[in-house]
Each structure stands twice: as C-alpha cells, then as structure tokens.
Write an enzyme that holds these catalytic residues in place. Sequence first.
Site, PDB file in Angstrom:
ATOM      1  N   ALA A 130     -34.288   1.410  34.764  1.00  0.00           N
ATOM      2  CA  ALA A 130     -33.174   1.090  33.868  1.00  0.00           C
ATOM      3  C   ALA A 130     -33.657   0.384  32.606  1.00  0.00           C
ATOM      4  O   ALA A 130     -32.976  -0.488  32.073  1.00  0.00           O
ATOM      5  CB  ALA A 130     -32.173   0.221  34.614  1.00  0.00           C
ATOM      6  N   ASN A 177     -35.234  -5.415  39.054  1.00  0.00           N
ATOM      7  CA  ASN A 177     -36.453  -4.609  39.172  1.00  0.00           C
ATOM      8  C   ASN A 177     -37.055  -4.369  37.805  1.00  0.00           C
ATOM      9  O   ASN A 177     -38.267  -4.269  37.648  1.00  0.00           O
ATOM     10  CB  ASN A 177     -36.124  -3.263  39.823  1.00  0.00           C
ATOM     11  CG  ASN A 177     -35.877  -3.401  41.304  1.00  0.00           C
ATOM     12  OD1 ASN A 177     -36.804  -3.470  42.083  1.00  0.00           O
ATOM     13  ND2 ASN A 177     -34.612  -3.479  41.681  1.00  0.00           N
ATOM     14  N   HIS A 191     -30.145  -5.682  28.889  1.00  0.00           N
ATOM     15  CA  HIS A 191     -31.464  -6.319  28.904  1.00  0.00           C
ATOM     16  C   HIS A 191     -31.973  -6.398  27.464  1.00  0.00           C
ATOM     17  O   HIS A 191     -31.916  -5.408  26.734  1.00  0.00           O
ATOM     18  CB  HIS A 191     -32.453  -5.501  29.744  1.00  0.00           C
ATOM     19  CG  HIS A 191     -31.961  -5.170  31.116  1.00  0.00           C
ATOM     20  ND1 HIS A 191     -31.808  -6.122  32.100  1.00  0.00           N
ATOM     21  CD2 HIS A 191     -31.570  -3.999  31.677  1.00  0.00           C
ATOM     22  CE1 HIS A 191     -31.362  -5.539  33.208  1.00  0.00           C
ATOM     23  NE2 HIS A 191     -31.201  -4.251  32.964  1.00  0.00           N
TER      24      HIS A 191
END
Length: 266
Positions: free
Chosen positions: A119, A187, A217
């Site tokens: 991701a 992750n 993010h």
Amino acid sequence: MTKIGIAGFGTIGKAVGKWVLAQPDLELVGVVGGDRAKVEQSLADLGADVPIMSADALALQADIVVETAPTAAFRDIVVPALTAGACVVTVSAAALIENMDVVDIARAHGGRIIMATGALLGLDAVRAAAQGTIHSVTMVTRKPPKSLIGAPEVVRQGVDLSALTEPLMLFDGSAREGARGFPANVNVAASLALAGIGPDQTRLQIWADPALERNTHRILVDADSASFELRIQNIPTIEKPGTGRITALSVIAAVEGLTSALKVGS
Ligand SMILES: NC(=O)C1=CN([C@@H]2O[C@H](COP(=O)(O)OP(=O)(O)OC[C@H]3O[C@@H](n4cnc5c(N)ncnc54)[C@H](OP(=O)(O)O)[C@@H]3O)[C@@H](O)[C@H]2O)C=CC1
Ligand SMILES: O=C([O-])CC(=O)C(=O)O
C-alpha cells in the site's frame, strides 16, 4: 505454465486468486487457509476447483507462493516454501522484520522473497538512495479510526477509537516498535524500513483521525543523493478497512513482473 499457490485467502489473497485464475499462463495449484469452510466458500464464489492444502504440501507444488496470511502464520508458510526453493511473494513486512533469518533460508536453498510494494509507493527511490547515504526517513500514517480498531497497541492503551472527535496520536517511535504494536496496520512502515535504513532508524508516527476516509501515508526521505517526499491516500477495502485496495493490486503487479515478458519499474 507457472504454478502459483496462495497462502492466506482473505482480503488480499482472494483478489490475487481471482486474477491468477484469469491468466492463461498461470495455474493456481493450491490454497492454504484458516477456516476451511470460509476458503471453500471463497473458492466457490470464484467458481474455482482448486485444492485446499497444508503449507508444507503447497511448498512442494508451487513455483511461486503468494503469502497473504496473518502475521502469526508467516513462518509456517514461508519456511517450507523457501526450503523447497520456491519464490515467495508477500506484503507481510511486519512479519518479515521479526523473522529475518528466512532470508538466510532462502539463500541456502535457492529460494527468493519478493516484498511487494503493497500500500505504498516509491520503494525504488528509497532503495536507490540507500545505495548512498540516507540521513533520515520519517513516516506519518493517518488512518480513519475503523482502520485501527483491534490493533494490539490500541487494545493495550484501552482507547475507544469509535468515540474520537479529533485526531489522536497513538504511536511515535521506530518502525520496528510500530510494526509490533500495529502488525496488520503499518506493514508499509516495515517495507519502507527494509528498503531504506532499517526498522530501528526509520521514524514512524501513527494517528487515528476521525476526519479521514482513507489510509494516508506521508514519507520524508533526506539522503546525500536526493530529498523527496512521498504521499499516498489509500481507499480502504470493505472487508478489512486497515488494508487499502491497492495492496492486492500491488501483489498482482509483483507476480506479473515475475512471470511476464515485460517488467516496468524495479
Ligand atoms: N504491505 C502492505 O501494504 C500490507 C500488508 N498487509 C498484510 O498482508 C497480510 C494479509 O492481509 P489481509 O488479506 O488484509 O488479511 P485478511 O485477514 O483479510 O486475510 C488473511 C487470511 O489468512 C487466513 N489465515 C488465518 N490463519 C492462516 C494460516 N495459518 N494459514 C493460512 N491462512 C491463514 C485467514 O483466515 P480466517 O479468516 O479463517 O482466519 C484470512 O482469510 C497480513 O499479514 C497483513 O498484515 C495488509 C495490508 C497492506
Ligand atoms: O501497511 C498496511 O498494513 C496497510 C496500510 O497502511 C494501507 O493499506 O494503507
């Protein structure tokens, strides 16, 4: 025909399975799951007649083992696959940083571990910068509260995320500690650490933000070759909001890159 096995047939694994079944040059030779009845239903949904088997059996049948199971199952799936010399494609970076000896197992038996970007974005640039000197890597993850519910660190803190009315910082520390506290949620931070300066040097903040609908993010990298900023806003999956939709697509892209005549990007 390249023989593909999938271990972990949930949000990501099922999407990858659907894609594999549609590829003329790939064969889905087996699936490893948790609850057998759920896997049988998922395979029936896809109209697939594929055997459900143990991780040990899959290791002997597949050229590529796609590992998309919970962190706790990582070793049981990856060790036999690598010992059999298979290629493992995974996004379980939080599990990998706690089990780095599997890289030695791969080396000893001719296996490979491909950590798909998942991701995230820009791991090619981070890896390139790491060939020189990276001064710092900082990541700030902000997720809607529903994407963080059930994380071990949230449970430990006893925070009621559903009652939040403003952003709350849940973690500020190293990527290693963050991945331990949020093994199914960051992750991406562990992957970033593996690409760059490692899990102890990579800095991570995690926020629950009730104003958000996407898993976001923001990454800042400062190196002697370049400074750069990476941002991504991931649409949560319906099945598991902490997992962005792009993750399964990243795994598919990684398998495609291993098996097709043209591969774009490193
Ligand atoms: N790098 C990245 O960007 C991202 C990485 N991830 C990681 O990818 C992995 C998969 O995530 P996701 O698909 O969202 O998770 P899900 O929980 O949706 O799927 C995991 C599946 O694995 C099954 N399972 C449980 N135990 C075992 C076992 N022993 N062997 C094989 N399968 C088992 C579960 O079955 P049951 O339900 O019956 O227990 C479930 O179907 C996780 O490790 C996650 O942390 C996820 C998102 C992003
Ligand atoms: O890293 C993870 O585990 C998942 C994630 O943040 C995302 O999908 O945005």
